[in-house]
Motif scaffolding. Structure first.
Motif, PDB file in Angstrom:
ATOM      1  N   SER A  45     -33.030   1.796   7.735  1.00  0.00           N
ATOM      2  CA  SER A  45     -34.263   2.765   8.107  1.00  0.00           C
ATOM      3  C   SER A  45     -34.287   4.010   7.593  1.00  0.00           C
ATOM      4  O   SER A  45     -35.081   5.008   7.963  1.00  0.00           O
ATOM      5  N   GLY A  46     -33.048   4.428   6.657  1.00  0.00           N
ATOM      6  CA  GLY A  46     -32.787   5.805   6.221  1.00  0.00           C
ATOM      7  C   GLY A  46     -32.083   6.641   7.462  1.00  0.00           C
ATOM      8  O   GLY A  46     -32.173   7.688   6.978  1.00  0.00           O
ATOM      9  N   ILE A  47     -31.652   6.155   8.295  1.00  0.00           N
ATOM     10  CA  ILE A  47     -31.076   6.745   9.489  1.00  0.00           C
ATOM     11  C   ILE A  47     -29.573   6.593   9.358  1.00  0.00           C
ATOM     12  O   ILE A  47     -28.997   5.310   9.389  1.00  0.00           O
ATOM     13  N   SER A  48     -28.762   7.604   9.523  1.00  0.00           N
ATOM     14  CA  SER A  48     -27.200   7.468   9.448  1.00  0.00           C
ATOM     15  C   SER A  48     -26.993   8.246  10.848  1.00  0.00           C
ATOM     16  O   SER A  48     -27.719   9.056  11.264  1.00  0.00           O
ATOM     17  N   HIS A  49     -25.888   7.679  11.348  1.00  0.00           N
ATOM     18  CA  HIS A  49     -25.315   8.755  12.588  1.00  0.00           C
ATOM     19  C   HIS A  49     -24.129   9.319  12.407  1.00  0.00           C
ATOM     20  O   HIS A  49     -23.173   8.945  11.490  1.00  0.00           O
ATOM     21  N   LEU A  50     -24.037  10.610  13.234  1.00  0.00           N
ATOM     22  CA  LEU A  50     -22.826  11.207  12.862  1.00  0.00           C
ATOM     23  C   LEU A  50     -21.908  11.424  14.482  1.00  0.00           C
ATOM     24  O   LEU A  50     -22.638  11.464  15.422  1.00  0.00           O
ATOM     25  N   LEU A  51     -20.726  11.155  13.955  1.00  0.00           N
ATOM     26  CA  LEU A  51     -19.842  11.108  15.227  1.00  0.00           C
ATOM     27  C   LEU A  51     -18.795  12.430  14.877  1.00  0.00           C
ATOM     28  O   LEU A  51     -18.396  12.751  13.445  1.00  0.00           O
ATOM     29  N   GLN A  52     -18.625  13.102  16.046  1.00  0.00           N
ATOM     30  CA  GLN A  52     -17.537  14.133  15.684  1.00  0.00           C
ATOM     31  C   GLN A  52     -16.335  13.901  17.069  1.00  0.00           C
ATOM     32  O   GLN A  52     -16.558  13.680  17.907  1.00  0.00           O
ATOM     33  N   ARG A  53     -15.183  13.997  16.232  1.00  0.00           N
ATOM     34  CA  ARG A  53     -13.961  13.988  16.897  1.00  0.00           C
ATOM     35  C   ARG A  53     -13.569  15.468  17.308  1.00  0.00           C
ATOM     36  O   ARG A  53     -13.394  16.447  16.506  1.00  0.00           O
ATOM     37  N   ILE A  54     -13.488  15.898  18.702  1.00  0.00           N
ATOM     38  CA  ILE A  54     -13.396  17.104  19.233  1.00  0.00           C
ATOM     39  C   ILE A  54     -11.957  17.531  19.155  1.00  0.00           C
ATOM     40  O   ILE A  54     -10.971  16.539  19.499  1.00  0.00           O
TER      41      ILE A  54
END
Length: 92
Positions: A45-54
């Motif tokens: 769908s052209g969407i990627s997800h971002l995860l952040q490690r704090i």
């Protein structure tokens, strides 16, 4: 921080409701505080997800940090308007 472990990041991504199967997880950007990862799923769908490690050294009170993020997100969501298609716009 930046000690990338593919399996650890994939397992973290699986804790979220993402459409499709996880195809890849890669480091994203070059932040100085948190580590950010791009997650791509099998849904094209052209969407990627971002995860952040704090970074726990910079933010030792992670519960407090998450509480503040929740408060700000709720406040901003009251200001979100849908504009042309499915784009979300924050209006002040």
């Amino acid at each position: 921080m930046s000690d990338f472990n593919q399996l650890v990041v994939e397992n973290a991504a699986k804790q979220f409701t993402l459409e499709g199967d996880i195809i890849s997880v890669q480091p994203f950007g070059s932040g100085h505080i948190n580590d950010t990862y791009r997650v791509i799923t099998s849904i094209d769908s052209g969407i990627s997800h971002l995860l952040q490690r704090i970074n726990h050294h910079v933010f030792p009170n992670v519960d407090g940090l998450m509480h503040n993020i929740e408060i700000v997100t709720k406040h901003l969501s009251k200001k979100v308007k849908v504009a042309e298609g499915s784009r979300l716009v924050i209006m002040f």
